[in-house]
Design an enzyme around this catalytic site. Structure first.
Site, PDB file in Angstrom:
ATOM      1  N   ASP A  15      51.029  50.557  88.913  1.00 50.56           N
ATOM      2  CA  ASP A  15      50.042  50.872  89.955  1.00 50.56           C
ATOM      3  C   ASP A  15      50.747  50.700  91.297  1.00 50.56           C
ATOM      4  O   ASP A  15      51.846  50.158  91.375  1.00 50.56           O
ATOM      5  CB  ASP A  15      48.855  49.897  89.840  1.00 50.56           C
ATOM      6  N   SER A  16      50.071  51.115  92.363  1.00 51.19           N
ATOM      7  CA  SER A  16      50.607  50.885  93.705  1.00 51.19           C
ATOM      8  C   SER A  16      50.665  49.385  94.009  1.00 51.19           C
ATOM      9  O   SER A  16      51.427  48.959  94.855  1.00 51.19           O
ATOM     10  CB  SER A  16      49.703  51.555  94.728  1.00 51.19           C
ATOM     11  N   TYR A  47      49.039  53.510  98.229  1.00 43.11           N
ATOM     12  CA  TYR A  47      49.409  54.888  97.925  1.00 43.11           C
ATOM     13  C   TYR A  47      48.352  55.853  98.486  1.00 43.11           C
ATOM     14  O   TYR A  47      48.658  57.000  98.773  1.00 43.11           O
ATOM     15  CB  TYR A  47      49.493  55.111  96.404  1.00 43.11           C
ATOM     16  N   GLY A  48      47.131  55.379  98.618  1.00 39.87           N
ATOM     17  CA  GLY A  48      46.021  56.207  99.099  1.00 39.87           C
ATOM     18  C   GLY A  48      46.276  56.843 100.459  1.00 39.87           C
ATOM     19  O   GLY A  48      45.650  57.830 100.825  1.00 39.87           O
ATOM     20  N   CYS A  78      46.821  54.010  88.160  1.00 33.51           N
ATOM     21  CA  CYS A  78      46.472  54.245  89.558  1.00 33.51           C
ATOM     22  C   CYS A  78      45.990  55.686  89.649  1.00 33.51           C
ATOM     23  O   CYS A  78      46.698  56.608  89.218  1.00 33.51           O
ATOM     24  CB  CYS A  78      47.724  54.053  90.418  1.00 33.51           C
ATOM     25  N   ASN A  79      44.795  55.880  90.156  1.00 31.16           N
ATOM     26  CA  ASN A  79      44.254  57.237  90.259  1.00 31.16           C
ATOM     27  C   ASN A  79      45.082  58.090  91.217  1.00 31.16           C
ATOM     28  O   ASN A  79      45.323  59.267  90.972  1.00 31.16           O
ATOM     29  CB  ASN A  79      42.814  57.189  90.765  1.00 31.16           C
ATOM     30  N   THR A  80      45.509  57.458  92.314  1.00 32.29           N
ATOM     31  CA  THR A  80      46.248  58.187  93.340  1.00 32.29           C
ATOM     32  C   THR A  80      47.570  58.707  92.755  1.00 32.29           C
ATOM     33  O   THR A  80      47.922  59.871  92.930  1.00 32.29           O
ATOM     34  CB  THR A  80      46.495  57.253  94.544  1.00 32.29           C
ATOM     35  N   GLU A 159      40.576  43.364  97.555  1.00 27.06           N
ATOM     36  CA  GLU A 159      41.799  42.548  97.595  1.00 27.06           C
ATOM     37  C   GLU A 159      41.640  41.310  98.454  1.00 27.06           C
ATOM     38  O   GLU A 159      42.286  40.288  98.228  1.00 27.06           O
ATOM     39  CB  GLU A 159      42.979  43.377  98.097  1.00 27.06           C
ATOM     40  N   CYS A 191      39.092  54.626  91.251  1.00 26.00           N
ATOM     41  CA  CYS A 191      40.164  53.779  91.783  1.00 26.00           C
ATOM     42  C   CYS A 191      40.190  52.539  90.901  1.00 26.00           C
ATOM     43  O   CYS A 191      39.132  52.005  90.538  1.00 26.00           O
ATOM     44  CB  CYS A 191      39.868  53.410  93.239  1.00 26.00           C
ATOM     45  N   THR A 192      41.401  52.105  90.568  1.00 28.99           N
ATOM     46  CA  THR A 192      41.509  51.005  89.598  1.00 28.99           C
ATOM     47  C   THR A 192      41.061  49.649  90.164  1.00 28.99           C
ATOM     48  O   THR A 192      40.992  48.671  89.434  1.00 28.99           O
ATOM     49  CB  THR A 192      42.935  50.928  89.023  1.00 28.99           C
ATOM     50  N   HIS A 193      40.760  49.603  91.458  1.00 22.51           N
ATOM     51  CA  HIS A 193      40.193  48.368  92.019  1.00 22.51           C
ATOM     52  C   HIS A 193      38.695  48.226  91.697  1.00 22.51           C
ATOM     53  O   HIS A 193      38.156  47.136  91.663  1.00 22.51           O
ATOM     54  CB  HIS A 193      40.312  48.360  93.546  1.00 22.51           C
TER      55      HIS A 193
HETATM   56  N1  DGL Z   1      44.834  51.450  92.769  1.00 24.77           N
HETATM   57  C1  DGL Z   1      44.889  52.652  93.554  1.00 24.77           C
HETATM   58  C2  DGL Z   1      44.110  53.786  92.864  1.00 24.77           C
HETATM   59  O1  DGL Z   1      43.635  53.653  91.768  1.00 24.77           O
HETATM   60  C3  DGL Z   1      44.289  52.462  94.941  1.00 24.77           C
HETATM   61  C4  DGL Z   1      45.047  51.608  95.894  1.00 24.77           C
HETATM   62  C5  DGL Z   1      46.020  52.337  96.799  1.00 24.77           C
HETATM   63  O2  DGL Z   1      45.589  53.086  97.705  1.00 24.77           O
HETATM   64  O3  DGL Z   1      47.215  52.139  96.613  1.00 24.77           O
HETATM   65  O4  DGL Z   1      43.962  54.841  93.418  1.00 24.77           O
END
Ligand code: DGL
Length: 279
Positions: A15-16, A47-48, A78-80, A159, A191-193
């Site tokens: 993930d990011s 990464y977003g 990570c979705n991004t 976070e 988003c994985t958060h």
């Molecule tokens: N965990 C990232 C996702 O699922 C989001 C956090 C980021 O922007 O890096 O998109």
């Protein structure tokens, strides 16, 4: 089957940052015999806010690292990065369906369970601007109505430990009240958060909307892919003789990442710094 991997090799997850630990946690819960090698690219987070080109570059390098660590499968948690770099990672690793992204399993689930309905997606700015969810859902279900909303405050809010309290509920409610998201049948947490705020989101909608937590769906998908490739580690934990535990790497270590890791993984994990960009 066209690979030489073995069931006792680890699963690589990246993930990011540390948000992808929600996916690692769901996989560990469902498949406790599996060893995980996790990489969080904290040096380049978020990464977003990055370009697709930069995300591809980072993702290919991380996948190389996980392959070097002997992983039998790579999960882009990570979705991004799944939106920007999935195809590049499949190509660069040559691991075909042993590369798993977090978007396709959620799309399959939604098409199966909410066919021709109105589906909402919340995610980072980059994931939303890629339009990936709408494109993939509409390819399988052209009559569906997919509405998407960037919710950039949510990941940093989580976070910082702001969830399950009045402040987080106010921010969540203000995003979810946007008219775009009205009258949806289901909402994808893109988003994985976001699994961490699933209860608060459910509270906003009540029972009328299904909140789709892709971490659990991805864990189920990982199991199916491992089974299909005869790579599921079926040894019981008591007979787990490989002597190796899961390992968690980050590209930039801070104490606060290590503290925050317990929000995402249920328990604090020992993060090791490994900067793959230092040659
Ligand atoms: N965990 C990232 C996702 O699922 C989001 C956090 C980021 O922007 O890096 O998109």
């Amino acid at each position: 089957m066209n690979h030489t991997f073995k069931a006792n090799q680890p699963i690589g997850i990246f993930d990011s940052g540390i948000g992808g630990l929600t996916v690692a946690r769901a996989i560990t819960k469902l498949l406790p015999n599996e060893q995980i090698i996790y990489f969080g690219d904290t040096a380049h987070m978020p990464y977003g806010e990055k370009s697709a080109e930069a995300i591809k570059h980072y993702s290919i390098k991380i996948a190389d690292f996980l392959k070097f660590k002997n992983c039998k499968m790579i999960v882009i948690a990570c979705n991004t990065a799944s939106a920007a770099a999935y195809r590049s990672v499949v190509k660069s690793t040559g691991m075909k369906d042993l590369v798993v992204n977090v978007i396709d399993p959620a799309v399959e689930y939604v098409v199966k369970n909410h066919f021709r309905q109105k589906v909402g997606v919340i995610a980072t700015k980059r994931t939303i601007s890629s339009n990936v969810y709408a494109k993939r859902i509409e390819a399988l279900d052209p009559v569906s109505d997919v509405v998407q909303l960037a919710t950039p405050l949510l990941a940093p809010m989580i976070e910082e430990g702001f969830y399950n309290n009045k402040i987080s509920q106010t921010i969540i409610n203000s995003y979810l009240s946007k008219s775009k998201l009205s009258k949806i049948d289901a909402l994808i947490l893109g988003c994985t958060h976001y699994p961490l705020i699933k209860t608060e989101i459910q509270k906003f909608y009540g029972k009328s909307v299904e909140i789709i937590d892709s971490s659990e769906i991805v864990a189920q998908h990982v199991k199916v892919v491992l089974e299909r490739n005869l790579l599921l580690n079926e040894l019981q934990p008591s007979r787990f003789t490989f002597g190796k535990k899961s390992q968690f790497f980050v590209s930039d270590f801070t104490q606060s990442f290590e503290e925050t890791s317990k929000i995402f993984f249920d328990e604090k994990v020992k993060l090791k710094q490994f900067n793959i960009w230092e040659e």
